[in-house]
Design a protein around this motif. Structure first.
Motif, PDB file in Angstrom:
ATOM      1  N   TYR A 106      14.352  40.971  76.133  1.00 47.23           N
ATOM      2  CA  TYR A 106      14.763  40.825  77.540  1.00 47.23           C
ATOM      3  C   TYR A 106      14.033  41.851  78.413  1.00 47.23           C
ATOM      4  N   MET A 107      14.033  43.105  77.986  1.00 47.75           N
ATOM      5  CA  MET A 107      13.375  44.160  78.762  1.00 47.75           C
ATOM      6  C   MET A 107      11.862  43.922  78.855  1.00 47.75           C
ATOM      7  N   ASN A 108      11.253  43.449  77.776  1.00 50.28           N
ATOM      8  CA  ASN A 108       9.821  43.130  77.810  1.00 50.28           C
ATOM      9  C   ASN A 108       9.533  42.023  78.806  1.00 50.28           C
ATOM     10  N   ARG A 109      10.427  41.030  78.888  1.00 51.70           N
ATOM     11  CA  ARG A 109      10.216  39.936  79.842  1.00 51.70           C
ATOM     12  C   ARG A 109      10.322  40.452  81.272  1.00 51.70           C
ATOM     13  N   ILE A 110      11.274  41.352  81.523  1.00 57.70           N
ATOM     14  CA  ILE A 110      11.402  41.948  82.853  1.00 57.70           C
ATOM     15  C   ILE A 110      10.115  42.701  83.200  1.00 57.70           C
ATOM     16  N   ARG A 111       9.607  43.507  82.254  1.00 61.32           N
ATOM     17  CA  ARG A 111       8.367  44.261  82.505  1.00 61.32           C
ATOM     18  C   ARG A 111       7.191  43.322  82.776  1.00 61.32           C
ATOM     19  N   THR A 112       7.107  42.235  82.001  1.00 61.05           N
ATOM     20  CA  THR A 112       6.025  41.262  82.201  1.00 61.05           C
ATOM     21  C   THR A 112       6.090  40.660  83.595  1.00 61.05           C
ATOM     22  N   LEU A 113       7.275  40.296  84.028  1.00 64.13           N
ATOM     23  CA  LEU A 113       7.419  39.703  85.359  1.00 64.13           C
ATOM     24  C   LEU A 113       7.132  40.714  86.465  1.00 64.13           C
ATOM     25  N   LEU A 114       7.504  41.972  86.253  1.00 60.41           N
ATOM     26  CA  LEU A 114       7.206  43.007  87.246  1.00 60.41           C
ATOM     27  C   LEU A 114       5.714  43.304  87.312  1.00 60.41           C
ATOM     28  N   ASP A 115       5.049  43.300  86.158  1.00 62.63           N
ATOM     29  CA  ASP A 115       3.613  43.597  86.108  1.00 62.63           C
ATOM     30  C   ASP A 115       2.752  42.434  86.564  1.00 62.63           C
ATOM     31  N   ASN A 116       3.297  41.222  86.505  1.00 57.04           N
ATOM     32  CA  ASN A 116       2.548  40.014  86.851  1.00 57.04           C
ATOM     33  C   ASN A 116       3.366  39.167  87.821  1.00 57.04           C
ATOM     34  N   PRO A 117       3.339  39.514  89.109  1.00 56.05           N
ATOM     35  CA  PRO A 117       4.191  38.826  90.088  1.00 56.05           C
ATOM     36  C   PRO A 117       3.955  37.318  90.194  1.00 56.05           C
ATOM     37  N   THR A 118       2.798  36.836  89.763  1.00 63.27           N
ATOM     38  CA  THR A 118       2.551  35.394  89.855  1.00 63.27           C
ATOM     39  C   THR A 118       3.140  34.628  88.672  1.00 63.27           C
ATOM     40  N   GLU A 119       3.498  35.333  87.613  1.00 64.40           N
ATOM     41  CA  GLU A 119       4.116  34.681  86.463  1.00 64.40           C
ATOM     42  C   GLU A 119       5.587  34.420  86.774  1.00 64.40           C
ATOM     43  N   LYS A 120       6.068  33.277  86.333  1.00 62.09           N
ATOM     44  CA  LYS A 120       7.446  32.905  86.643  1.00 62.09           C
ATOM     45  C   LYS A 120       8.145  32.400  85.400  1.00 62.09           C
ATOM     46  N   GLY A 121       9.446  32.474  85.444  1.00 66.77           N
ATOM     47  CA  GLY A 121      10.275  31.792  84.467  1.00 66.77           C
ATOM     48  C   GLY A 121      10.604  32.560  83.214  1.00 66.77           C
ATOM     49  N   GLY A 122      11.664  32.075  82.590  1.00 66.02           N
ATOM     50  CA  GLY A 122      12.042  32.564  81.284  1.00 66.02           C
ATOM     51  C   GLY A 122      13.067  33.668  81.248  1.00 66.02           C
ATOM     52  N   LEU A 123      13.241  34.397  82.321  1.00 62.08           N
ATOM     53  CA  LEU A 123      14.149  35.540  82.274  1.00 62.08           C
ATOM     54  C   LEU A 123      15.583  35.106  81.983  1.00 62.08           C
ATOM     55  N   GLY A 124      16.034  34.030  82.588  1.00 64.80           N
ATOM     56  CA  GLY A 124      17.402  33.580  82.385  1.00 64.80           C
ATOM     57  C   GLY A 124      17.712  33.251  80.935  1.00 64.80           C
ATOM     58  N   LEU A 125      16.753  32.664  80.230  1.00 60.65           N
ATOM     59  CA  LEU A 125      16.966  32.349  78.815  1.00 60.65           C
ATOM     60  C   LEU A 125      17.122  33.621  77.993  1.00 60.65           C
ATOM     61  N   TYR A 126      16.292  34.616  78.285  1.00 59.53           N
ATOM     62  CA  TYR A 126      16.407  35.899  77.573  1.00 59.53           C
ATOM     63  C   TYR A 126      17.731  36.581  77.911  1.00 59.53           C
ATOM     64  N   ARG A 127      18.173  36.439  79.137  1.00 63.32           N
ATOM     65  CA  ARG A 127      19.456  37.003  79.556  1.00 63.32           C
ATOM     66  C   ARG A 127      20.605  36.353  78.788  1.00 63.32           C
ATOM     67  N   ILE A 128      20.534  35.031  78.638  1.00 58.89           N
ATOM     68  CA  ILE A 128      21.559  34.306  77.883  1.00 58.89           C
ATOM     69  C   ILE A 128      21.628  34.831  76.446  1.00 58.89           C
ATOM     70  N   GLY A 129      20.462  35.005  75.835  1.00 56.76           N
ATOM     71  CA  GLY A 129      20.430  35.487  74.459  1.00 56.76           C
ATOM     72  C   GLY A 129      20.931  36.908  74.310  1.00 56.76           C
ATOM     73  N   PHE A 130      20.549  37.778  75.247  1.00 66.30           N
ATOM     74  CA  PHE A 130      20.926  39.188  75.156  1.00 66.30           C
ATOM     75  C   PHE A 130      22.313  39.453  75.727  1.00 66.30           C
ATOM     76  N   GLU A 131      22.474  39.252  77.038  1.00 65.44           N
ATOM     77  CA  GLU A 131      23.751  39.569  77.682  1.00 65.44           C
ATOM     78  C   GLU A 131      24.862  38.613  77.271  1.00 65.44           C
ATOM     79  N   GLY A 132      24.541  37.345  77.169  1.00 65.90           N
ATOM     80  CA  GLY A 132      25.575  36.361  76.871  1.00 65.90           C
ATOM     81  C   GLY A 132      25.928  36.248  75.402  1.00 65.90           C
ATOM     82  N   GLY A 133      25.004  36.655  74.528  1.00 62.49           N
ATOM     83  CA  GLY A 133      25.263  36.552  73.098  1.00 62.49           C
ATOM     84  C   GLY A 133      25.232  35.127  72.568  1.00 62.49           C
ATOM     85  N   PHE A 134      24.594  34.234  73.299  1.00 57.09           N
ATOM     86  CA  PHE A 134      24.501  32.838  72.882  1.00 57.09           C
ATOM     87  C   PHE A 134      23.210  32.592  72.108  1.00 57.09           C
TER      88      PHE A 134
END
Length: 159
Positions: A106-134
């Motif tokens: 999840y944290m790596n995906r956040i860093r990727t999105l911050l470092d590459n503003p034109t890249e989109k998507g995927g954060l919500g799925l990682y959030r579900i896996g990490f924060e939601g435990g699903f």
């Protein structure tokens, strides 16, 4: 057994209604479990809004929730005209499923999105896996993609 089944038009104003229905269905569950489930349903519906398409055999987004004392299952179905987007989804879900450290993923995906503003998507799925435990899986049949999120009904994780 608690159950919710909704058909959601491809209009953002219906997302909050769906969140409310999920929350009401889980009033007897621990607040952290309820919050994780509402967040997960919301993220999946929002993904269906953003990436889904109306197809002849599915003109709306379908949400199904089943919850009992042992397990919570959320299914969100939407249309998809091309296999390409579904392949991207499958790759992200495989990455989450194989990860031994979902927080780091999840944290790596956040860093990727911050470092590459034109890249989109995927954060919500990682959030579900990490924060939601699903745990997340998907199927793609007859131009319909269904994402399934499953977790135990007990308290655990970050939420």
């Amino acid at each position: 057994m608690r159950a919710v089944a909704l058909e959601i038009p491809h209009l953002w104003k219906f997302v909050s209604h769906a969140r409310g229905e999920v929350e009401r269905a889980l009033t007897s569950f621990a607040p952290s479990v309820r919050a994780a489930t509402v967040m997960t349903a919301s993220e999946l519906i929002e993904n269906a809004m953003k990436y889904g398409e109306e197809v002849p055999n599915l003109l709306t987004i379908h949400l199904r929730l089943q919850a009992d004392a042992e397990r919570i299952t959320i299914e969100v179905s939407n249309g998809a005209l091309t296999r390409e987007r579904v392949c991207q989804l499958e790759q992200r879900l495989a990455e989450i499923a194989s990860s031994t450290d979902r927080e780091e993923l999840y944290m790596n995906r956040i860093r990727t999105l911050l470092d590459n503003p034109t890249e989109k998507g995927g954060l919500g799925l990682y959030r579900i896996g990490f924060e939601g435990g699903f745990d997340l899986t998907c199927t793609f049949i007859d131009s319909i993609v269904t994402v399934t999120a499953v977790r135990g009904a007990h308290e655990h994780g970050i939420v």
